[in-house]
Design an enzyme around this catalytic site. Structure first.
Site, PDB file in Angstrom:
ATOM      1  CG  LEU A  79      24.612  26.979  25.526  1.00 35.64           C
ATOM      2  CD1 LEU A  79      24.765  27.361  27.026  1.00 35.64           C
ATOM      3  CD2 LEU A  79      24.458  28.365  24.899  1.00 35.64           C
ATOM      4  CG  ASP A  80      27.473  25.343  19.372  1.00 31.95           C
ATOM      5  OD1 ASP A  80      26.611  24.760  19.333  1.00 31.95           O
ATOM      6  OD2 ASP A  80      27.338  26.362  18.643  1.00 31.95           O
ATOM      7  CB  SER A  81      31.983  21.583  23.067  1.00 37.18           C
ATOM      8  OG  SER A  81      32.259  21.862  22.036  1.00 37.18           O
TER       9      SER A  81
ATOM     10  NE  ARG B 128      28.231  26.420  16.148  1.00 39.17           N
ATOM     11  CZ  ARG B 128      27.776  25.271  15.235  1.00 39.17           C
ATOM     12  NH1 ARG B 128      29.117  24.973  14.569  1.00 39.17           N
ATOM     13  NH2 ARG B 128      26.814  24.278  15.748  1.00 39.17           N
TER      14      ARG B 128
END
Length: 265
Positions: free
Chosen positions: A54-56, A189
Site C-alpha cells: 500500500l502507498d505510504s 492512482r
C-alpha cells in the site's frame, strides 16, 4: 507471556495500515512491538511479510504473514482488492496523488456527474493501464522513481489489468469519490489520472483506503493498539480454518473471474 503463545505465531492476519508509513515500515513496527513484549532486541528472528503493498499515504487493509505461513501470502497477490478513493479534478501531479509536484492545471467546470459516470465504463473489465512512475515497480533492481531522479529516461509500458467493478459514490466538484474492485497490478492512482484526462481535464488522488483484500474486510483488521501477541494470536486462530478453505478456492475464483471478463471484453 507464554512461550507456547509466541511459537504459535504462525499465520496470516489483517492489520489497519495508518497514513504516513510504508508497508515495510509497518512490518518493522509490528516486529518491534512483538520483540519488546518478550524483552528481546533481535527483531530479525521474526519472519514477516505482506500480501500486497500500500502507498505510504494510503490507509486500510494490509494482509500480514508471520512465521512459516508467509508462504501463503502468494494467494493474496492475485486476490480481489477493494478501495475507496477520493479524487480532485483540475490538478495533475507527478506522483498522481496529493504529495506530488503539480504538473498541470486545467479547467473542470465542464465535467458533469453524468459525464464522469459514463466514462467510468472505459475502465471496467480487462484494460491496458500504464503504472505511475512513482511506484514499487523496478528495473534491474532499481525503482523507476529512483532511476528518474538520476536523470535516466524510463519508458513504462502499459499492461493488462482487471477492474471488476467501478462506481461513482460522490460528486462535489472539484472532488469526487469512487469505490473500486480490482485484480492484481491495478493502480488506483493511474485510474484517477487517466479518468481526469478522458473527461477533458486532469485529476489526482486525494485520499485512498483499501477496504477489502481477499476474505478480509476493514472491520476485521487489527488497529495499531492491537499489534501485540495476544491479539495477533487470537486473529490468526480465528481465521486459520477459514483461510484453508479460501486457499483452496482462491486461484479458481481469480482465474474464473478473469476469464469471464476477458470473454466479454
Amino acid at each position: 507471556m507464554s512461550r507456547s503463545l509466541w511459537r504459535g505465531l504462525n499465520g496470516i492476519f489483517p492489520v489497519l495500515k495508518p497514513h504516513g508509513v510504508t508497508s515495510a515500515q509497518l512490518l518493522n513496527n509490528i516486529k518491534e512491538k512483538l520483540t519488546k513484549e518478550f524483552c528481546s532486541g533481535d527483531k530479525s528472528t521474526i519472519k514477516m511479510g505482506h500480501g500486497g503493498i500500500l502507498d505510504s499515504t494510503a490507509t486500510g487493509v494490509l494482509v500480514v504473514g508471520i512465521g512459516k505461513d508467509c508462504k501463503n501470502l502468494k494467494f493474496f497477490l492475485n486476490s480481489e482488492k477493494c478501495y475507496f478513493v477520493r479524487g480532485q479534478l483540475g490538478v495533475a501531479t507527478d506522483t498522481h496523488n496529493e504529495i506530488g509536484q503539480i504538473m498541470m492545471e486545467r479547467r473542470y467546470d465542464h465535467v458533469t456527474e453524468n459525464m464522469l459516470q459514463e466514462r467510468l465504463k472505459d475502465f471496467e473489465g480487462r484494460i491496458k493501464q500504464t503504472p505511475p512512475l512513482y511506484s514499487a515497480l523496478k528495473k534491474d533492481g532499481k525503482r523507476y522513481s529512483d532511476l528518474a531522479r538520476e536523470g535516466i529516461d524510463i519508458e513504462i509500458k502499459p499492461r493488462f489489468v482487471h477492474c471488476y467493478e467501478l462506481k461513482l459514490s460522490e460528486f462535489n466538484p472539484p472532488y469526487f469519490a469512487l469505490t473500486v474492485s480490482c485484480g492484481p497490478g491495478f493502480y488506483i492512482r493511474s485510474l484517477i489520472h487517466d479518468l481526469g484526462q478522458v473527461v477533458g481535464s486532469c485529476a489526482h488522488v486525494r485520499e485512498l483506503q483499501r477496504t477489502k483484500q481477499g476474505p478480509f474486510h476493514i472491520k476485521d483488521a487489527l488497529s495499531e493498539n492491537q499489534w501485540n501477541v495476544e491479539h495477533i494470536s487470537w486473529c490468526i486462530n480465528k481465521w486459520r480454518g477459514k483461510l484453508k478453505k479460501y486457499f483452496l478456492s482462491a486461484d479458481k475464483w481469480y482465474y474464473g473471474k478473469r476469464m469471464k471478463i476477458e470473454l466479454h471484453s
